[in-house]
Design a protein around this motif. Structure first.
Motif, PDB file in Angstrom:
ATOM      1  N   ILE A   5       0.845  -1.200   0.000  1.00  0.00           N
ATOM      2  CA  ILE A   5       0.000   0.000   0.000  1.00  0.00           C
ATOM      3  C   ILE A   5       0.877   1.245   0.000  1.00  0.00           C
ATOM      4  O   ILE A   5       0.620   2.200  -0.723  1.00  0.00           O
ATOM      5  N   MET A   8       2.311   1.635  -3.460  1.00  0.00           N
ATOM      6  CA  MET A   8       1.244   2.069  -4.354  1.00  0.00           C
ATOM      7  C   MET A   8       0.983   3.563  -4.195  1.00  0.00           C
ATOM      8  O   MET A   8       0.817   4.288  -5.177  1.00  0.00           O
ATOM      9  N   LYS A   9       0.951   4.028  -2.946  1.00  0.00           N
ATOM     10  CA  LYS A   9       0.701   5.455  -2.695  1.00  0.00           C
ATOM     11  C   LYS A   9       1.816   6.313  -3.291  1.00  0.00           C
ATOM     12  O   LYS A   9       1.568   7.397  -3.814  1.00  0.00           O
ATOM     13  N   ILE A  11       3.625   5.478  -5.915  1.00  0.00           N
ATOM     14  CA  ILE A  11       3.443   5.454  -7.369  1.00  0.00           C
ATOM     15  C   ILE A  11       2.388   6.464  -7.773  1.00  0.00           C
ATOM     16  O   ILE A  11       2.539   7.217  -8.744  1.00  0.00           O
ATOM     17  N   ILE A  12       1.290   6.496  -7.019  1.00  0.00           N
ATOM     18  CA  ILE A  12       0.195   7.426  -7.326  1.00  0.00           C
ATOM     19  C   ILE A  12       0.661   8.869  -7.186  1.00  0.00           C
ATOM     20  O   ILE A  12       0.356   9.727  -8.017  1.00  0.00           O
ATOM     21  N   GLN A  14       3.642  10.021  -7.613  1.00  0.00           N
ATOM     22  CA  GLN A  14       4.501  10.312  -8.763  1.00  0.00           C
ATOM     23  C   GLN A  14       3.646  10.540 -10.011  1.00  0.00           C
ATOM     24  O   GLN A  14       3.892  11.474 -10.775  1.00  0.00           O
ATOM     25  N   LEU A  15       2.658   9.688 -10.217  1.00  0.00           N
ATOM     26  CA  LEU A  15       1.799   9.824 -11.401  1.00  0.00           C
ATOM     27  C   LEU A  15       1.036  11.150 -11.373  1.00  0.00           C
ATOM     28  O   LEU A  15       0.863  11.798 -12.407  1.00  0.00           O
ATOM     29  N   ARG A  16       0.608  11.563 -10.170  1.00  0.00           N
ATOM     30  CA  ARG A  16      -0.124  12.842 -10.051  1.00  0.00           C
ATOM     31  C   ARG A  16       0.780  13.985 -10.504  1.00  0.00           C
ATOM     32  O   ARG A  16       0.357  14.886 -11.225  1.00  0.00           O
ATOM     33  N   LEU A  17       2.050  13.923 -10.080  1.00  0.00           N
ATOM     34  CA  LEU A  17       3.030  14.938 -10.453  1.00  0.00           C
ATOM     35  C   LEU A  17       3.189  14.972 -11.963  1.00  0.00           C
ATOM     36  O   LEU A  17       3.155  16.025 -12.598  1.00  0.00           O
ATOM     37  N   GLU A  18       3.386  13.785 -12.561  1.00  0.00           N
ATOM     38  CA  GLU A  18       3.631  13.711 -14.000  1.00  0.00           C
ATOM     39  C   GLU A  18       2.397  14.090 -14.804  1.00  0.00           C
ATOM     40  O   GLU A  18       2.501  14.603 -15.920  1.00  0.00           O
ATOM     41  N   ALA A  19       1.218  13.845 -14.253  1.00  0.00           N
ATOM     42  CA  ALA A  19      -0.019  14.159 -14.971  1.00  0.00           C
ATOM     43  C   ALA A  19      -0.263  15.666 -15.000  1.00  0.00           C
ATOM     44  O   ALA A  19      -0.908  16.181 -15.914  1.00  0.00           O
ATOM     45  N   ILE A  21       1.706  18.275 -15.516  1.00  0.00           N
ATOM     46  CA  ILE A  21       2.486  19.225 -16.316  1.00  0.00           C
ATOM     47  C   ILE A  21       1.716  19.723 -17.529  1.00  0.00           C
ATOM     48  O   ILE A  21       0.805  19.067 -18.011  1.00  0.00           O
TER      49      ILE A  21
END
Lengths: 66, 342
Positions: A5, A8-9, A11-12, A14-19, A21
């Motif tokens: 968990i 996973m958090k 990863i999420i 990081q994805l929020r950051l990358e999304a 831009i």
């Protein structure tokens, strides 16, 4: 299970950051890259070629006085 | 248990949603093809470079080379256990640095020309002062738990390393300690490249991803996918807005940082060998890519076409480099020779 968990958090997060831009359109990016290449073509010796007197890797022909 | 599973399922759902969101945003920005846009650009024609020098000296496979900022000296590393510093104008060897560990994978020249660094299967990045009367070990940077695949100096006091332990690291050379550890890859990091303004670096790994990092923040800013195998080589386009990668999947790719996606793919059906190394000419127009097929193939970076080849090595081309003045290309090979072309 708890470790998964946490991973996973992360990863999420990081994805929020990358999304988040802002993205430039590919057509604009392509134009800018082409512009850069063309503007700098004159300063690219591998593209323009060089004379043997300017070529640092080519041994100079030496003239000797007889 | 059930509560944990429910939480995990919710997180997975959020993860998938974010990935979909990123793909959709990239697609929305993808309003035209790079190679089609290059239709109006004049062709570079056939690029035919001549072999100018064949540097003999190493006794085993060459794994890495790097130009000095003066565009004249160059350092090479071989598994014969030596680093050699060459004067490429004369072909003379200037300095020989004996290595503690012969299993070297990477070498770099500091911008000042005073230091060189190398590392490999010993997991250590060793920094040497080559201006001393005889090469002196300055620092042994020992903290990675996997092989050292790449090292790049920012200055005489800072160096970046990439490792098989999946992390990259920024080191302080005055203290010999790690300043920042960059974690996010899930495969061995194979190569790294600094942006022209030195605020960012890009890493390529065996997870087939390329990642953009902020050097000072330590954060991964962007992730680029598309390759289907290890990324062995990576370089910044000179404008700093794009990145070129070379992979074991036999292709090179260009990713634009501002569009956040792949914009060009350099593949040829006749090329079935992995890409080991790459370097760009000064304008960024030409990509010199070293392959396992013993050649260095030349690509037109804008049109995505193969425009030339550097043939002559008798084994895999393991490293490629163009000096800052752009006056030539150096290729290094497992055949133990370095060749200079222009």
């Amino acid at each position: 299970m708890a470790a998964n968990i946490v991973t996973m958090k992360k990863i999420i997060q990081q994805l929020r950051l990358e999304a988040s831009i802002n993205r430039v359109k590919v057509s604009q990016a392509a134009t800018d890259l082409q512009q850069f290449c063309l503007q700098n073509a004159q300063h690219d010796p591998l593209l323009t070629g060089m004379s043997s007197s300017n070529n640092p890797f080519r041994p100079q022909k030496v003239c000797s006085f007889l | 248990m059930a509560a944990e599973k429910a939480e995990m399922d919710a997180l997975k759902k959020e993860c998938d949603a974010l990935r979909t969101q990123i793909e959709a945003a990239r697609k929305a920005a993808n309003d035209g093809s790079m190679s089609a846009a290059a239709g109006g650009v004049a062709s570079v024609g056939r690029v035919q470079l001549k072999l100018r020098k064949n540097l003999k000296g190493h006794l085993a496979k060459i794994y890495a080379m790097h130009w000095s900022a003066d565009s004249r000296s160059m350092v090479s590393a071989s598994q014969d256990g030596k680093l050699l510093v060459w004067d490429t104008f004369t072909g003379n060897k200037l300095v020989a640095v004996p290595l503690k560990s012969a299993w070297v994978m990477s070498v770099d020249f500091a911008p000042s020309g005073n230091l060189v660094a190398s590392g490999g299967l010993d997991n250590i990045c060793t920094v040497y002062n080559i201006k001393a009367a005889s090469p002196k070990t300055l620092r042994e940077l020992d903290a990675h738990t996997g092989y050292l695949s790449c090292c790049r100096f920012l200055s005489d006091s800072e160096i970046l390393t990439a490792s098989g332990d999946t992390t990259c690291c920024l080191w302080d050379l005055e203290t010999g300690k790690q300043k920042i550890i960059f974690t996010n890859h899930i495969g061995d990091c194979m190569s790294l490249a600094l942006s022209p303004d030195m605020n960012y670096f890009i890493s390529g790994a065996c997870d087939s991803l390329a990642k953009l990092w902020d050097v000072r923040e330590g954060a991964c800013k962007q992730t680029f996918s598309g390759h289907t195998s290890d990324i062995n080589a990576i370089a910044f386009f000179p404008s700093g807005n794009a990145v070129i990668t070379g992979s074991d999947d036999c292709s090179c790719k260009m990713y634009d940082l501002r569009a956040d996606q792949e914009v060009l793919d350099y593949t040829d059906s006749s090329l079935n060998a992995g890409v080991t190394s790459l370097a760009l000419s000064n304008s960024g127009r030409l990509i010199f890519a070293g392959y396992d097929d013993f050649n260095c193939h030349i690509w037109d970076s804008l049109k995505g076409e193969k425009v030339g080849v550097l043939s002559g090595h008798d084994n895999r081309v393991s490293c490629t480099g163009v000096p800052e003045d752009g006056m030539g290309v150096c290729t290094g090979s497992w055949d133990s020779f370095l060749k200079l072309w222009n």
